[in-house]
Design an enzyme around this catalytic site. Structure first.
Site, mmCIF file in Angstrom:
data_model
loop_
_atom_site.group_PDB
_atom_site.id
_atom_site.type_symbol
_atom_site.label_atom_id
_atom_site.label_comp_id
_atom_site.label_asym_id
_atom_site.label_seq_id
_atom_site.Cartn_x
_atom_site.Cartn_y
_atom_site.Cartn_z
ATOM 1 N N ALA A 234 -2.653 8.389 -0.064
ATOM 2 C CA ALA A 234 -1.559 8.334 -1.050
ATOM 3 C C ALA A 234 -1.148 6.895 -1.306
ATOM 4 O O ALA A 234 0.028 6.533 -1.218
ATOM 5 C CB ALA A 234 -0.370 9.161 -0.556
ATOM 6 N N LEU A 239 -2.491 7.745 -6.098
ATOM 7 C CA LEU A 239 -1.368 8.216 -6.917
ATOM 8 C C LEU A 239 -1.623 7.984 -8.406
ATOM 9 O O LEU A 239 -1.292 8.833 -9.243
ATOM 10 C CB LEU A 239 -0.062 7.544 -6.473
ATOM 11 C CG LEU A 239 0.328 7.829 -5.014
ATOM 12 C CD1 LEU A 239 1.686 7.218 -4.680
ATOM 13 C CD2 LEU A 239 0.355 9.339 -4.727
ATOM 14 N N HIS A 498 21.315 -6.330 -25.402
ATOM 15 C CA HIS A 498 21.687 -4.914 -25.432
ATOM 16 C C HIS A 498 21.117 -4.275 -26.684
ATOM 17 O O HIS A 498 21.156 -4.903 -27.746
ATOM 18 C CB HIS A 498 23.217 -4.799 -25.425
ATOM 19 C CG HIS A 498 23.703 -3.396 -25.546
ATOM 20 N ND1 HIS A 498 23.667 -2.519 -24.480
ATOM 21 C CD2 HIS A 498 24.198 -2.713 -26.603
ATOM 22 C CE1 HIS A 498 24.142 -1.345 -24.897
ATOM 23 N NE2 HIS A 498 24.474 -1.446 -26.178
#
Ligand SMILES: Cc1cc2nc3c(=O)[nH]c(=O)nc-3n(C[C@H](O)[C@H](O)[C@H](O)COP(=O)(O)OP(=O)(O)OC[C@H]3O[C@@H](n4cnc5c(N)ncnc54)[C@H](O)[C@@H]3O)c2cc1C
Ligand SMILES: NC(=O)c1ccc[n+]([C@@H]2O[C@H](COP(=O)([O-])OP(=O)(O)OC[C@H]3O[C@@H](n4cnc5c(N)ncnc54)[C@H](O)[C@@H]3O)[C@@H](O)[C@H]2O)c1
Length: 519
Positions: A234, A239, A498
């Site tokens: 793993a 993965l 933003h």
């Protein structure tokens, strides 16, 4: 140039040529590389054209050093190439094409997963979505070959001589190369850099055939979507590759020897990451080992038992992926013959200037100790060349970012919380979840968090760990911060645009030295 050490070549019968001379092609007076190598000795010869080797070669040429890079792929190519599992990329450096292939498949399979699982909630509906595996594989091959062909262009542009063939030391400054036409060439250099990379680590009793029992190479070239894929290990490959085939429809069981997935990951991020992968349908058997495989029938049977021994059980699989780590690749290189030492796992120890125990012979990338990552190999390559040209090089292995390119991605740089605890340093942790980040919410992809660890006394950042879409891009703000010894307040007081995912890094930094605003 003045600082380059000219070493006396060992006398090896038959190979006392100056520069590159093919025994068969010598009469013709030319070699089929991009730049004519002439009969001059090289300043630098690089063995291996992966990310470490090709970057070192380009850097050396850019510094005005006469440079040759020897790459076996496209020549002998190893078993995999000969049995034709990736024939369309015969000219490309092996590991390079592997990781680019994996990234391409991760992207394609993610698009399919989005189309089948996410689009409808955005009001986009299809009557039918299906996977066309041959087209997906062809798209991957095209993307990879375009990218890697670009490297050949860079070699030409920078006048790096490219010699195709299998390199073997005959002396510390002479490499004999078995070329594709069956002849042998000798390439001579004042400095030789070994950049021969790594190979899959095989497991006792499990024979990789690249058809039913595959390494990452075979798993990137499957011609059918396996019904049941068992992944052994793993780590990064298990993965990422498990994610690809899970999204395309396979049932995935990951058998991991250790108690956790990705042992190097911060424990808190790892826990959330495992939960996320389980939600996607991946099954994990941790603390478990495979003790045997019966591959005689159509469906293979894997015998597994707890890592510490105990009751055995049977797992069925159509395909088994062996992804339990990689080992340095130095087969046939002739290291012992010229006295280059290797450690007990086959890595080549080097000093802080990447020099081996033999003067003038250097080593970089996966073949030396340190993280087995492409960007680390590239950094090694640049620093090694700078050192051997008498300048200063720099690579900090503590600050090499690591990224798992699943969805969400997991990226980290610096120390994990456990490593900081071990150091005995007083520290603070600041976290910010993407559930509270406006960009992540707007695109409805808000799984994950940013975690920052900073020293209490100085506020200096010690480690940053991010799980999110695009974490592999977000991590570089943190890498720069660690490189320059920034504090969490430095990040927190830096204006971030933003709405961006990067605002989560700023908010986690605010949470580290003070308080976040948006949670
Ligand atoms: C499936 C997979 C996915 C990966 N994904 C990533 C990723 O996303 N990001 C990342 O950072 N890392 C990734 N890695 C790791 C990364 O590929 C390696 O760390 C990196 O390629 C190491 O570079 P290198 O130059 O040291 O060696 P390599 O890339 O292995 O290159 C060595 C080269 O040397 C050649 N060679 C070997 N012996 C000889 C010889 N005697 N003569 C001539 N040529 C020779 C080989 O053919 C090869 O092309 C991945 C690895 C795998 C297997
Ligand atoms: N995204 C990336 O940067 C990326 C992607 C792929 C590969 N890589 C590099 O390639 C290297 C190799 O990848 P990998 O995934 O093969 O290795 P890895 O070291 O990442 O993981 C191997 C895993 O296998 C487990 N394991 C070892 N022996 C086992 C056994 N007998 N049975 C079950 N589990 C066992 C280990 O505990 C570990 O968790 C990695 O070190 C990584 O640096 C990087």
């Amino acid at each position: 140039m003045a600082s380059l050490t000219r070493r006396k070549a060992l006398s090896v019968s038959g190979f006392l040529h100056e520069g590159i001379v093919s025994r068969r092609a010598a009469a013709a007076g030319s070699w089929r590389g991009f730049a004519s190598s002439g009969s001059e000795e090289n300043d630098v010869v690089v063995i291996g054209g992966g990310p470490g080797g090709y970057v070192a070669a380009i850097k050396a040429a850019q510094m005005g050093l006469k440079t040759t890079c020897i790459e076996k792929r496209g020549a002998l190519g190893g078993t995999c190439l000969n049995v034709g599992c990736i024939p369309s990329k015969a000219d490309l450096p092996l590991t390079l094409s592997l990781y680019l292939s994996l990234l391409a498949l991760l992207h394609s399979s993610h698009m399919y997963h989005e189309a089948t699982h996410a689009f409808s909630s955005h009001g986009i509906k299809f009557s039918q979505v299906e996977v066309d595996l041959p087209t997906m594989m062809a798209q991957k091959d095209k993307a990879v070959s375009n990218l890697t062909r670009g490297i050949e262009g860079l070699f030409k542009k920078n006048k790096v001589t490219y010699v195709k063939g299998y390199g073997k030391f005959v002396s510390p400054s002479e490499i004999s190369v078995d070329t594709p036409d069956g002849s042998t060439t000798v390439v001579k250099g004042k400095n030789v850099i070994i950049a021969t990379g790594s190979d899959v680590k095989s497991l006792p009793g499990i024979t990789i055939d690249e058809k039913k029992i595959v390494s990452s190479t075979g798993a990137l070239a499957l011609t059918e979507i396996p019904k049941k894929l068992v992944v052994i290990g793993a780590g990064y490959i298990g993965l990422e590759m498990g994610s690809v085939w899970k999204r395309l429809g396979s049932e995935i069981t990951v058998v991991e020897f250790g108690p956790n997935i990705v042992p190097t990951m911060d424990f808190e991020i790892r826990k959330q990451f495992q939960r996320s992968l389980e939600k996607q349908g991946m099954k994990f058997m941790l603390g478990t080992k495979v003790v045997g495989v019966d591959s005689s029938g159509d469906v293979m049977k894997l015998l597994v038992e707890p890592a510490s021994g105990g009751e055995q059980s049977v797992l069925e699989a159509d395909v088994v992926l062996v992804s339990a780590g990689r080992i340095p690749y130095t087969a046939g290189l002739g290291l012992a013959e010229i006295g280059v030492e290797t450690d007990k796992v086959g890595r080549i120890p080097v000093d802080e200037r990447f020099q081996t125990n033999v003067a003038g012979v250097y080593a970089i990338g996966d073949v030396i100790p340190g993280p087995m990552l492409a960007h680390k190999a590239e950094e090694d390559g640049v620093a090694c060349v700078e050192f051997l040209a008498g300048k200063h090089g720099h690579v900090d292995y503590d600050l090499v970012p690591g990224v798992v390119y699943t969805h969400p991605e997991v990226a980290s740089v610096g120390k994990t919380e456990d490593q900081v605890k071990e150091l005995g340093v007083a520290y603070r942790v600041g976290k910010f979840p993407f559930m509270a980040n406006s960009r992540a919410k707007a695109i409805d992809d808000a799984e994950g968090l940013v975690k920052i660890i900073a020293e209490t006394e100085t506020d200096k950042i010690l480690g940053v760990h991010i799980m999110s879409p695009n974490a592999g891009e977000l991590i570089h703000e943190a890498a720069l911060a660690l490189q320059y010894g920034a504090s969490s307040e430095d990040i927190a007081r830096t204006c971030h645009a933003h709405p961006t995912m990067s605002e989560a890094v700023k908010e986690a930094a605010m949470a580290t030295y003070d308080k976040p605003i948006h949670i």
